[in-house]
Motif scaffolding. Structure first.
Motif, PDB file in Angstrom:
ATOM      1  N   ILE A  82       0.751  -1.334  -0.066  1.00  0.00           N
ATOM      2  CA  ILE A  82      -0.022  -0.094   0.129  1.00  0.00           C
ATOM      3  C   ILE A  82       0.950   1.206  -0.137  1.00  0.00           C
ATOM      4  CG2 ILE A  82      -1.686   1.323   1.152  1.00  0.00           C
ATOM      5  CD1 ILE A  82      -2.853  -1.366   2.278  1.00  0.00           C
ATOM      6  N   ILE A  83       0.679   2.181  -0.818  1.00  0.00           N
ATOM      7  CA  ILE A  83       1.319   3.468  -0.950  1.00  0.00           C
ATOM      8  C   ILE A  83       0.291   4.533  -0.691  1.00  0.00           C
ATOM      9  CG2 ILE A  83       2.418   5.066  -2.406  1.00  0.00           C
ATOM     10  CD1 ILE A  83       3.431   2.927  -4.153  1.00  0.00           C
ATOM     11  N   MET A  84       0.419   5.051   0.432  1.00  0.00           N
ATOM     12  CA  MET A  84      -0.552   6.115   0.952  1.00  0.00           C
ATOM     13  C   MET A  84      -0.033   7.327   0.507  1.00  0.00           C
ATOM     14  SD  MET A  84      -2.964   6.326   3.197  1.00  0.00           S
ATOM     15  CE  MET A  84      -2.405   5.236   4.682  1.00  0.00           C
ATOM     16  N   LEU A  85      -1.028   8.221  -0.087  1.00  0.00           N
ATOM     17  CA  LEU A  85      -1.032   9.479  -0.578  1.00  0.00           C
ATOM     18  C   LEU A  85      -1.495  10.375   0.405  1.00  0.00           C
ATOM     19  CD1 LEU A  85      -2.266   9.113  -4.240  1.00  0.00           C
ATOM     20  CD2 LEU A  85       0.176   8.646  -3.382  1.00  0.00           C
ATOM     21  N   SER A  86      -0.744  11.537   0.704  1.00  0.00           N
ATOM     22  CA  SER A  86      -1.392  12.362   1.805  1.00  0.00           C
ATOM     23  C   SER A  86      -0.949  14.093   1.664  1.00  0.00           C
ATOM     24  CB  SER A  86      -1.053  11.978   3.238  1.00  0.00           C
ATOM     25  OG  SER A  86      -1.688  12.833   4.026  1.00  0.00           O
ATOM     26  N   ALA A  87      -1.558  14.854   1.864  1.00  0.00           N
ATOM     27  CA  ALA A  87      -1.356  16.211   1.927  1.00  0.00           C
ATOM     28  C   ALA A  87      -0.560  16.603   3.083  1.00  0.00           C
ATOM     29  CB  ALA A  87      -2.366  17.074   1.650  1.00  0.00           C
ATOM     30  N   PRO A 109       1.351  17.883  -3.041  1.00  0.00           N
ATOM     31  CA  PRO A 109       1.409  17.451  -4.601  1.00  0.00           C
ATOM     32  C   PRO A 109       2.901  16.625  -4.706  1.00  0.00           C
ATOM     33  CG  PRO A 109       2.238  19.503  -4.340  1.00  0.00           C
ATOM     34  CD  PRO A 109       1.853  19.117  -2.922  1.00  0.00           C
ATOM     35  N   TYR A 110       2.481  15.562  -5.646  1.00  0.00           N
ATOM     36  CA  TYR A 110       3.715  14.603  -5.987  1.00  0.00           C
ATOM     37  C   TYR A 110       3.848  14.633  -7.452  1.00  0.00           C
ATOM     38  CZ  TYR A 110      -0.558  11.966  -6.765  1.00  0.00           C
ATOM     39  OH  TYR A 110      -1.839  11.326  -7.486  1.00  0.00           O
ATOM     40  N   SER A 111       5.094  14.127  -7.746  1.00  0.00           N
ATOM     41  CA  SER A 111       5.482  13.850  -9.175  1.00  0.00           C
ATOM     42  C   SER A 111       4.830  12.617  -9.609  1.00  0.00           C
ATOM     43  CB  SER A 111       6.864  14.099  -9.142  1.00  0.00           C
ATOM     44  OG  SER A 111       7.541  13.189 -10.363  1.00  0.00           O
ATOM     45  N   VAL A 112       4.215  12.615 -10.655  1.00  0.00           N
ATOM     46  CA  VAL A 112       3.420  11.042 -11.110  1.00  0.00           C
ATOM     47  C   VAL A 112       4.701  10.527 -11.434  1.00  0.00           C
ATOM     48  CG1 VAL A 112       2.165  10.447 -12.799  1.00  0.00           C
ATOM     49  CG2 VAL A 112       1.573  12.402 -11.950  1.00  0.00           C
ATOM     50  N   ILE A 113       5.717  10.925 -12.113  1.00  0.00           N
ATOM     51  CA  ILE A 113       6.980   9.994 -12.541  1.00  0.00           C
ATOM     52  C   ILE A 113       7.400   9.170 -11.127  1.00  0.00           C
ATOM     53  CG2 ILE A 113       9.364   9.970 -13.396  1.00  0.00           C
ATOM     54  CD1 ILE A 113       8.331  12.172 -15.139  1.00  0.00           C
ATOM     55  N   GLU A 114       7.588  10.142 -10.022  1.00  0.00           N
ATOM     56  CA  GLU A 114       8.257   9.534  -8.925  1.00  0.00           C
ATOM     57  C   GLU A 114       7.264   8.494  -8.419  1.00  0.00           C
ATOM     58  OE1 GLU A 114       9.323  10.750  -4.375  1.00  0.00           O
ATOM     59  OE2 GLU A 114       9.009  12.202  -5.586  1.00  0.00           O
ATOM     60  N   LEU A 115       5.839   8.749  -8.384  1.00  0.00           N
ATOM     61  CA  LEU A 115       5.042   7.778  -7.923  1.00  0.00           C
ATOM     62  C   LEU A 115       4.865   6.524  -8.708  1.00  0.00           C
ATOM     63  CD1 LEU A 115       2.786   7.103  -5.818  1.00  0.00           C
ATOM     64  CD2 LEU A 115       1.031   8.281  -7.318  1.00  0.00           C
ATOM     65  N   MET A 116       5.070   6.651  -9.865  1.00  0.00           N
ATOM     66  CA  MET A 116       5.131   5.394 -11.007  1.00  0.00           C
ATOM     67  C   MET A 116       6.384   4.615 -10.460  1.00  0.00           C
ATOM     68  SD  MET A 116       2.599   5.695 -13.001  1.00  0.00           S
ATOM     69  CE  MET A 116       3.066   4.886 -14.560  1.00  0.00           C
ATOM     70  N   ALA A 117       7.358   5.349 -10.031  1.00  0.00           N
ATOM     71  CA  ALA A 117       8.953   4.577  -9.696  1.00  0.00           C
ATOM     72  C   ALA A 117       8.650   3.803  -8.495  1.00  0.00           C
ATOM     73  CB  ALA A 117       9.952   5.548  -9.625  1.00  0.00           C
ATOM     74  N   ARG A 118       7.831   4.435  -7.388  1.00  0.00           N
ATOM     75  CA  ARG A 118       7.447   3.838  -6.309  1.00  0.00           C
ATOM     76  C   ARG A 118       6.540   2.649  -6.442  1.00  0.00           C
ATOM     77  NH1 ARG A 118       8.465   7.082  -1.505  1.00  0.00           N
ATOM     78  NH2 ARG A 118       9.338   9.113  -2.036  1.00  0.00           N
ATOM     79  N   VAL A 119       5.768   2.898  -7.316  1.00  0.00           N
ATOM     80  CA  VAL A 119       4.903   1.593  -7.630  1.00  0.00           C
ATOM     81  C   VAL A 119       5.450   0.267  -8.065  1.00  0.00           C
ATOM     82  CG1 VAL A 119       3.061   0.668  -9.056  1.00  0.00           C
ATOM     83  CG2 VAL A 119       2.669   3.106  -7.969  1.00  0.00           C
ATOM     84  N   ARG A 120       6.611   0.653  -9.111  1.00  0.00           N
ATOM     85  CA  ARG A 120       7.268  -0.488  -9.703  1.00  0.00           C
ATOM     86  C   ARG A 120       8.124  -1.052  -8.458  1.00  0.00           C
ATOM     87  NH1 ARG A 120       7.111   3.021 -14.346  1.00  0.00           N
ATOM     88  NH2 ARG A 120       9.223   4.143 -13.435  1.00  0.00           N
TER      89      ARG A 120
END
Length: 229
Positions: A82-87, A109-120
């Motif tokens: 689980i990757i938690m997103l939070s302000a 706010p987060y970088s979508v590119i960074e989030l994708m890397a974390r998902v991988r």
């Protein structure tokens, strides 16, 4: 859908953010489930077990923290990253999220590119074959990137279905997979295949794995299914 596509559940009550995440994940080869609230998220987990969850903390009624807590206390879902997103950017909030069971914490706010890397990165831990990693079990080596398998340094000839079966087994050695679970993972959730078909392909996999000698590493668990080792 492609049977090897890892499934990501995106739980986000803000429509724009939910759609942006879904679009980018699908473009990167993921199968995406979407939920706009906690109740819908838990229902989707029951119906269509995802490989990983991207979960917003601040949602009405059922918060991300509560969803995370519930999933991590269940034996059948505690292994889902689980990757938690939070302000909430305070360290105490991050600690609380991680202590609840979240595997990663991303501040908005987060970088979508960074989030994708974390998902991988998280996916590499639970489904390494889907990100092209090399898997090893005893004297068996499976290269997910080149789709080659060898045993005791001798190449093995496997059909595509047998390769996917072996990938599934080698990602979690020792785990017992029911026929229904193997159908979902190897053939796909949207395709009807008789469960007896699993037995046929298990037989072919066993033959392929022992074509140069050696013991059969696939174990039959009566009334439950199959396991590697």
């Amino acid at each position: 859908m492609a049977v090897d596509q890892p499934t990501v559940l995106v739980v986000e009550d803000e429509l724009a953010q939910r759609e942006v995440l879904a679009y980018n994940l699908e473009a990167d080869g993921f199968r995406v489930l979407k939920a706009e609230n906690g109740e819908e998220a838990l229902l989707l987990v029951e119906e269509d077990m995802p490989d990983i969850i991207v979960l917003d903390w601040m949602m009405p009624n059922l918060t991300g923290i509560e969803i995370c807590r519930r999933l991590k206390t269940r034996t059948d879902t505690r292994g889902i990253p689980i990757i938690m997103l939070s302000a909430r950017s305070e360290e105490v909030d991050k600690v609380r999220g991680l202590e609840t069971g979240a595997d990663d914490y991303v501040v908005k706010p987060y970088s979508v590119i960074e989030l994708m890397a974390r998902v991988r990165t998280q996916l590499r831990r639970v489904r390494p074959a889907t990100v092209g990693m090399r898997l090893e079990f005893d004297d068996i080596i499976l290269d997910a990137e080149t789709h080659k398998v060898s045993r005791s340094e001798q190449p093995l000839k496997l059909g595509p279905t047998e390769f996917r079966l072996l990938s599934t087994f080698m990602e979690k050695p020792g785990r017992v997979w029911s026929r229904e679970q193997l159908l979902d993972r190897v053939w796909g959730r949207d395709i009807y295949v008789d469960t007896r078909t699993v037995d046929v392909h298990i037989g072919r996999l066993r033959k392929a794995l022992t074509q140069h000698g050696g013991d059969d590493p696939v174990r039959t668990v009566r009334g439950a299914g199959y396991a590697l080792g």
